[in-house]
Design an enzyme around this catalytic site. Structure first.
Site, PDB file in Angstrom:
ATOM      1  N   LYS A 194       5.193 115.782  14.923  1.00 64.48           N
ATOM      2  CA  LYS A 194       4.664 114.271  14.799  1.00 64.48           C
ATOM      3  C   LYS A 194       4.406 113.769  13.404  1.00 64.48           C
ATOM      4  O   LYS A 194       4.601 112.775  12.858  1.00 64.48           O
ATOM      5  CB  LYS A 194       3.515 114.063  15.815  1.00 64.48           C
ATOM      6  CG  LYS A 194       2.765 112.993  15.661  1.00 64.48           C
ATOM      7  CD  LYS A 194       1.696 112.706  16.815  1.00 64.48           C
ATOM      8  CE  LYS A 194       0.365 113.304  16.469  1.00 64.48           C
ATOM      9  NZ  LYS A 194      -0.406 112.503  15.388  1.00 64.48           N
ATOM     10  N   ASN A 195       3.756 114.628  12.856  1.00 60.63           N
ATOM     11  CA  ASN A 195       2.942 114.461  11.659  1.00 60.63           C
ATOM     12  C   ASN A 195       3.851 114.619  10.317  1.00 60.63           C
ATOM     13  O   ASN A 195       3.384 114.035   9.252  1.00 60.63           O
ATOM     14  CB  ASN A 195       1.614 115.065  11.272  1.00 60.63           C
ATOM     15  CG  ASN A 195       0.507 114.809  12.224  1.00 60.63           C
ATOM     16  OD1 ASN A 195       0.674 113.692  12.934  1.00 60.63           O
ATOM     17  ND2 ASN A 195      -0.701 115.527  12.585  1.00 60.63           N
ATOM     18  N   CYS A 210      -6.904 108.311  16.882  1.00 63.25           N
ATOM     19  CA  CYS A 210      -8.120 108.978  17.521  1.00 63.25           C
ATOM     20  C   CYS A 210      -9.604 108.765  16.725  1.00 63.25           C
ATOM     21  O   CYS A 210      -9.658 108.652  15.686  1.00 63.25           O
ATOM     22  CB  CYS A 210      -7.779 110.432  17.298  1.00 63.25           C
ATOM     23  SG  CYS A 210      -6.406 110.809  18.273  1.00 63.25           S
ATOM     24  N   ARG A 250     -13.465 108.032   9.499  1.00 64.22           N
ATOM     25  CA  ARG A 250     -12.147 107.900   9.092  1.00 64.22           C
ATOM     26  C   ARG A 250     -11.794 106.708   8.013  1.00 64.22           C
ATOM     27  O   ARG A 250     -10.987 105.708   8.328  1.00 64.22           O
ATOM     28  CB  ARG A 250     -11.120 107.847  10.290  1.00 64.22           C
ATOM     29  CG  ARG A 250     -11.019 108.915  11.131  1.00 64.22           C
ATOM     30  CD  ARG A 250     -10.063 109.016  12.100  1.00 64.22           C
ATOM     31  NE  ARG A 250      -8.655 109.541  11.714  1.00 64.22           N
ATOM     32  CZ  ARG A 250      -7.585 109.868  12.460  1.00 64.22           C
ATOM     33  NH1 ARG A 250      -7.606 109.356  13.609  1.00 64.22           N
ATOM     34  NH2 ARG A 250      -6.761 110.625  11.635  1.00 64.22           N
ATOM     35  N   ASP A 273      -6.349 120.160  13.860  1.00 66.15           N
ATOM     36  CA  ASP A 273      -5.725 119.543  15.188  1.00 66.15           C
ATOM     37  C   ASP A 273      -5.439 120.756  16.092  1.00 66.15           C
ATOM     38  O   ASP A 273      -4.881 120.374  17.127  1.00 66.15           O
ATOM     39  CB  ASP A 273      -4.306 118.897  14.546  1.00 66.15           C
ATOM     40  CG  ASP A 273      -4.512 117.626  13.832  1.00 66.15           C
ATOM     41  OD1 ASP A 273      -3.368 117.356  13.219  1.00 66.15           O
ATOM     42  OD2 ASP A 273      -5.534 117.239  13.823  1.00 66.15           O
ATOM     43  N   ARG A 282       0.767 110.538  23.032  1.00 65.73           N
ATOM     44  CA  ARG A 282       0.941 109.800  21.571  1.00 65.73           C
ATOM     45  C   ARG A 282       1.538 111.199  20.770  1.00 65.73           C
ATOM     46  O   ARG A 282       2.186 110.939  19.776  1.00 65.73           O
ATOM     47  CB  ARG A 282      -0.392 109.431  20.900  1.00 65.73           C
ATOM     48  CG  ARG A 282      -0.836 108.057  21.451  1.00 65.73           C
ATOM     49  CD  ARG A 282      -1.901 107.692  20.682  1.00 65.73           C
ATOM     50  NE  ARG A 282      -2.067 108.078  19.178  1.00 65.73           N
ATOM     51  CZ  ARG A 282      -2.727 108.297  18.255  1.00 65.73           C
ATOM     52  NH1 ARG A 282      -4.052 108.421  18.605  1.00 65.73           N
ATOM     53  NH2 ARG A 282      -2.526 108.426  16.982  1.00 65.73           N
TER      54      ARG A 282
HETATM   55  C1  EPZ Z   1      -3.790 113.320   9.285  1.00 67.68           C
HETATM   56  O1  EPZ Z   1      -4.575 112.365   9.204  1.00 67.68           O
HETATM   57  C2  EPZ Z   1      -2.855 113.790  10.316  1.00 67.68           C
HETATM   58  N1  EPZ Z   1      -2.485 112.385  11.076  1.00 67.68           N
HETATM   59  C3  EPZ Z   1      -4.323 114.230  11.456  1.00 67.68           C
HETATM   60  O2  EPZ Z   1      -3.571 114.444  12.748  1.00 67.68           O
HETATM   61  C4  EPZ Z   1      -4.822 115.515  10.776  1.00 67.68           C
HETATM   62  O3  EPZ Z   1      -6.060 115.630  11.706  1.00 67.68           O
HETATM   63  C5  EPZ Z   1      -5.280 115.073   9.271  1.00 67.68           C
HETATM   64  O4  EPZ Z   1      -4.433 114.444   8.721  1.00 67.68           O
HETATM   65  C6  EPZ Z   1      -6.015 116.254   8.786  1.00 67.68           C
HETATM   66  O5  EPZ Z   1      -5.127 117.297   8.370  1.00 67.68           O
HETATM   67  C7  EPZ Z   1      -1.218 112.245  10.538  1.00 67.68           C
HETATM   68  O6  EPZ Z   1      -0.728 112.987   9.914  1.00 67.68           O
HETATM   69  C8  EPZ Z   1      -0.877 111.143  11.266  1.00 67.68           C
HETATM   70  P1  EPZ Z   1      -6.912 112.781   6.049  1.00 67.68           P
HETATM   71  P2  EPZ Z   1      -5.201 111.543   7.972  1.00 67.68           P
HETATM   72  O7  EPZ Z   1      -6.892 111.458   5.276  1.00 67.68           O
HETATM   73  O8  EPZ Z   1      -4.166 111.365   7.064  1.00 67.68           O
HETATM   74  C9  EPZ Z   1     -11.377 111.630   5.060  1.00 67.68           C
HETATM   75  C10 EPZ Z   1      -3.428 114.608  15.221  1.00 67.68           C
HETATM   76  O9  EPZ Z   1      -4.078 114.981  15.807  1.00 67.68           O
HETATM   77  N2  EPZ Z   1     -10.903 110.535   4.611  1.00 67.68           N
HETATM   78  O10 EPZ Z   1      -6.485 114.040   5.776  1.00 67.68           O
HETATM   79  O11 EPZ Z   1      -6.096 110.427   8.590  1.00 67.68           O
HETATM   80  C11 EPZ Z   1     -11.364 111.325   6.476  1.00 67.68           C
HETATM   81  O12 EPZ Z   1     -12.304 110.790   7.224  1.00 67.68           O
HETATM   82  C12 EPZ Z   1      -4.052 113.924  13.760  1.00 67.68           C
HETATM   83  O13 EPZ Z   1      -2.219 114.662  14.793  1.00 67.68           O
HETATM   84  C13 EPZ Z   1     -11.930 109.701   3.863  1.00 67.68           C
HETATM   85  O14 EPZ Z   1     -12.844 109.888   3.769  1.00 67.68           O
HETATM   86  O15 EPZ Z   1      -6.479 112.639   7.675  1.00 67.68           O
HETATM   87  C14 EPZ Z   1     -11.286 112.928   7.225  1.00 67.68           C
HETATM   88  O16 EPZ Z   1     -12.664 113.356   7.325  1.00 67.68           O
HETATM   89  C15 EPZ Z   1      -5.540 113.537  13.816  1.00 67.68           C
HETATM   90  N3  EPZ Z   1     -11.236 108.605   3.050  1.00 67.68           N
HETATM   91  C16 EPZ Z   1     -10.471 113.801   6.096  1.00 67.68           C
HETATM   92  O17 EPZ Z   1     -10.539 112.692   4.996  1.00 67.68           O
HETATM   93  C17 EPZ Z   1      -9.925 108.264   2.986  1.00 67.68           C
HETATM   94  O18 EPZ Z   1      -9.386 107.340   2.494  1.00 67.68           O
HETATM   95  C18 EPZ Z   1      -8.914 114.126   6.386  1.00 67.68           C
HETATM   96  O19 EPZ Z   1      -8.439 112.683   6.410  1.00 67.68           O
HETATM   97  C19 EPZ Z   1      -9.029 109.024   3.866  1.00 67.68           C
HETATM   98  C20 EPZ Z   1      -9.495 110.298   4.469  1.00 67.68           C
END
Ligand code: EPZ
Length: 415
Positions: A22-23, A116, A121, A303, A395
């Site tokens: 998915k990701n 989610c 986020r 995840d 999803r």
């Molecule tokens: C991706 O989400 C994945 N989703 C998530 O999978 C996964 O949990 C996550 O990466 C971490 O590996 C997809 O790829 C579609 P991040 P993403 O930006 O990109 C903080 C699932 O279940 N952050 O790496 O949203 C954020 O709050 C989903 O398949 C900021 O602070 O993750 C989090 O604490 C859930 N500011 C951390 O970084 C920002 O601008 C990781 O977020 C962006 C992120």
């Protein structure tokens, strides 16, 4: 809102096909906007988030054609559209269209994404990076209005290796003159898959140690790409087997990017063997407690946290799970406790005292992976459990009830 009905207590045996990730599929589908051509994407999972992403592509003038698990995206006639809340509220990954649109159309209007509820986020890392590349971004009424006429390459140092922010920058950098360098970039396998796809369509993308360099080549070309197997789906079925007992074969699973997950199950007492086209997994006779901390790749993936917690509720002793990636990703623990688990939450830490068995109950999924964890827990206990909130689960998992039934589990989906 549908639900799953599970009659647990049966061991799982047999083979389960692991679908495309998915990701990886979501950012690669967004990237199809870039080359203004034909993109043949094989092994694409048929899940709600993919269908919603395809809907955005169609709204933007792309044609979408499915042939089994292959989706053909023709972006030659794509045009600018505003991407409204009605669709962005359904999934976090819709924010990646901001980079793709700023690149191709030199502008983007994207409503803030949903997805989610596992933490605040924020999107500050995305926004700051695009501003560093000359994109003027106005944040008004829950929407980002972007002007990328003055787009330029840049050297960007991420304060945190955000997966989504890294991918957003990669897509817009495909149109910036010169070389864009992302330091402290995400190195998740799914982000690397996006880099491979970008190279296929003519964007020179080089991935080093937490550094990704993107250079626009003269012109783009068509692509034919196969999505990597979903490491989280594979880990989820390992957890299902560990909860139920039995032994299964995960067909097409790729062990190369599952190191931390395989290590965790191995030290729990599972027997794991790697064969040519998959992974053989035998459940532990009794589950050895673990201390697990989620983190960026290659650490244990966040995840997989709810699914491994389901297994640890049945371990012969105390385990500790630390969730370091998201500040609100323990909602499933409350539901596990309703089923007889003994979990105490203390901030980022969950202390899990193993119990002999869980009891079938009606529970609620609050997010995608938490919902999957509840299915694992339900499979472990004799009797009928109900998991409400199937929308979340659909999803990210293609036909999970068919996969589990194929392993001898008794599960059905009720709309
Ligand atoms: C991706 O989400 C994945 N989703 C998530 O999978 C996964 O949990 C996550 O990466 C971490 O590996 C997809 O790829 C579609 P991040 P993403 O930006 O990109 C903080 C699932 O279940 N952050 O790496 O949203 C954020 O709050 C989903 O398949 C900021 O602070 O993750 C989090 O604490 C859930 N500011 C951390 O970084 C920002 O601008 C990781 O977020 C962006 C992120």
């Amino acid at each position: 809102m549908g639900r799953y009905i599970v009659y647990g207590g049966k061991k799982l045996f047999g083979t389960v096909d692991i679908h495309g990730s998915k990701n990886a599929a979501l950012p690669i589908l967004c990237a199809c906007i870039i080359n203004s051509g034909i993109n043949i994407i094989h092994n694409c999972p048929k899940i709600t988030d993919v269908f919603n992403t395809c809907k955005i592509l169609q709204m933007a003038g792309c044609t979408i054609k499915w042939e089994n698990s292959t989706v053909i995206v023709d972006s030659s006639k794509a045009k600018f559209i505003e991407i409204g809340e009605d669709i962005t509220s359904k999934m976090r990954s819709s924010i990646i269209f901001m980079g793709a649109f700023c690149g191709r159309f030199k502008k983007a209007v994207v409503s803030k994404p949903g997805g989610c509820k596992i933490g605040k986020r924020p999107l500050d890392i995305h926004i700051e990076a695009l501003k560093n590349m000359g994109v003027v971004i106005d944040e008004s009424n829950n929407c980002f209005v972007c002007d990328a006429k003055k787009l330029k390459s840049a050297e960007i140092n991420l304060r945190f290796p955000s997966v989504g922010a890294t991918e957003n920058i990669m897509l817009v950098a495909a149109f910036a003159d010169g070389k864009t360098v992302i330091k402290n970039a995400a190195v998740e396998p799914e982000t690397m898959a996006l880099a491979e796809f970008l190279n296929q369509i003519g964007v020179n993308t080089v991935c080093g140690d937490n550094v990704i360099t993107i250079c626009k080549k003269c012109d783009f070309c068509n692509a034919e790409y196969s999505i990597i197997p979903d490491r989280i789906e594979a880990g989820t079925f390992m957890a299902a087997c560990a909860c139920s007992g039995g032994e299964i074969f995960l067909k097409n699973a790729d062990a190369h990017n599952m190191g931390s997950v395989i290590d965790a199950f191995d030290s729990m007492g599972s027997k794991i063997e790697f064969c040519g086209n998959g992974i053989y997994f035998k459940a532990p006779d009794s589950i050895i407690p673990q201390n697990i901390k989620t983190g960026i790749y290659p650490n244990f993936p966040t995840d997989m946290q709810p699914q491994i917690m389901a297994v640890l509720t049945l371990a012969r002793g105390k385990s500790v799970v630390i969730e370091s990636m998201f500040e609100n990703r323990f909602n499933h623990a409350i539901e596990f406790n309703k089923m007889g688990a003994n979990i105490e939450i203390d901030g980022k830490m969950a202390i899990i005292k193993g119990v002999k068995e869980l009891y079938p109950k009606e529970t609620m999924a609050f997010d995608l992976r938490g919902g999957a964890g509840l299915i694992m827990a339900a499979l472990s206990c004799n009797g009928m459990s109900i998991i409400n909130g199937s929308t979340y689960i659909k999803r990210g998992y293609e036909n999970i009830e068919k996969s589990i039934s194929g392993l001898g589990g008794i599960i059905k989906y009720e709309n």
